[in-house]
Design an enzyme around this catalytic site. Structure first.
Site, PDB file in Angstrom:
ATOM      1  CB  THR A  58      -1.135   0.054   1.158  1.00  0.00           C
ATOM      2  OG1 THR A  58      -1.507  -1.174   0.999  1.00  0.00           O
ATOM      3  CG2 THR A  58      -2.129   1.175   1.142  1.00  0.00           C
ATOM      4  CE1 TYR A  66       1.236  -9.633   2.620  1.00  0.00           C
ATOM      5  CE2 TYR A  66       3.080  -7.638   2.226  1.00  0.00           C
ATOM      6  CZ  TYR A  66       1.594  -8.317   2.354  1.00  0.00           C
ATOM      7  OH  TYR A  66       0.920  -7.448   1.670  1.00  0.00           O
ATOM      8  CE  LYS A 100      -1.250  -6.798   4.567  1.00  0.00           C
ATOM      9  NZ  LYS A 100      -0.756  -5.676   4.273  1.00  0.00           N
TER      10      LYS A 100
END
Length: 297
Positions: free
Chosen positions: A46, A137, A165
């Site tokens: 992001t 992740y 995550k």
């Protein structure tokens, strides 16, 4: 050590019209979110980390850390480190040793698609050079490789690896992670937040929480307190916003809406392009329904 729970925002990186990092806007976002959420993630997808060079990423991190310190809230900060060249990734992780981070968020090397044994060795190497806790992740649609349940079981036994995550795209994997490992599981797909929390997940790294973050925190708190009906209604109200924000490639819709609020420019770095004006208009309508002030607490 931070517990990696609650709602964490993966911060966008504001750019000016010339493509330079807009540090003033970045600090403003930190001031806005630090009092509300449980943590901030810098230089994730992001944050357009792939569009910045190592010195820019460190400059963004240091600006966020300074703004958090100035806020007085002590909001935890995690740093994302990704890539395809393992020595460079390890070098970038080593450069973070002196920063006061809650953790380092690391996906498997992209494009290489290593075997599970290769993934396991990679994270052993990461832990060996990392001074902070490591958050694994898993995001196969970006890296090209899925981390399997058996590999996660082995990763959970490595001291220094504390959380995941979870963008794995599998409800079975999410359930296995929560029920069969000691790792803290953070939902990484916004639309899966409610389900992950109900299964026992610790929280989420939620891009949509750039908007009405207090409502996402309230959702998490309601589930923690066993107020499931309240949480269900809260999530249903948030779903239209979540779905629209990901109807065009992230983070263009987020930046488009933030720009309408005067919080940062809509500017992105290549290969991203701006969100469509039709989508931004619809996002404004949905946000107004959630919060007529279109403001934050």
């Amino acid at each position: 050590m931070h517990t990696f729970s609650g709602i964490w925002i993966p911060l966008v990186t504001p750019f000016d019209t010339q493509g330079a990092i807009d540090f003033k806007a970045l600090r403003g976002l930190v001031r806005l979110y630090a009092p509300v959420v449980q943590g901030l993630v810098v230089c994730g997808s992001t944050g357009e980390a792939q569009a910045m060079n190592p010195s820019e990423r460190l400059a963004v991190l240091d600006a966020v850390l300074e703004a958090v310190a100035a806020s007085g809230y002590g909001t935890p900060v995690a740093m994302g480190v990704g890539g395809s060249h393992v020595p460079s990734m390890l070098e970038d992780i080593g450069a973070l040793r002196t920063r006061p981070l809650a953790g380092v968020l690391v996906p498997p090397p992209s494009y290489a698609r290593p075997a599970q044994a290769g993934i396991l060795q990679f994270y052993r190497d990461v832990v060996a050079c990392c001074a902070q806790p490591v958050v694994v992740y898993t995001i196969p649609y970006r890296t090209g490789v899925a981390i399997e349940s058996e590999t996660f079981a082995a990763l959970a036994d490595i001291p220094g690896i504390v959380a995941v995550k979870d963008c794995g795209g599998s409800s079975t994997l999410t359930t296995d992670l929560i029920q069969q490992t000691s790792l803290r599981i953070l939902a990484g797909e916004d639309a899966q937040l409610f389900g992950s929390l109900c299964l026992g997940g610790a929280g989420g790294i939620v891009a949509a929480a750039h908007f009405v973050p207090e409502r996402f925190v309230a959702l998490w708190r309601a589930i923690e307190a066993g107020r499931l009906a309240e949480a269900r209604e809260g999530f249903r109200a948030l779903l239209p916003l979540i779905r629209l924000l990901f109807s065009e490639p992230n983070p263009a819709p987020i930046k488009g809406l933030l720009a309408q609020q005067g919080l940062c420019g809509a500017n992105l770095r290549a290969p991203h392009v701006a969100a469509s004006s039709q989508l931004v208009s619809r996002l404004l309508e949905v946000l107004a329904e959630l919060d007529p002030r279109t403001a934050f607490i």
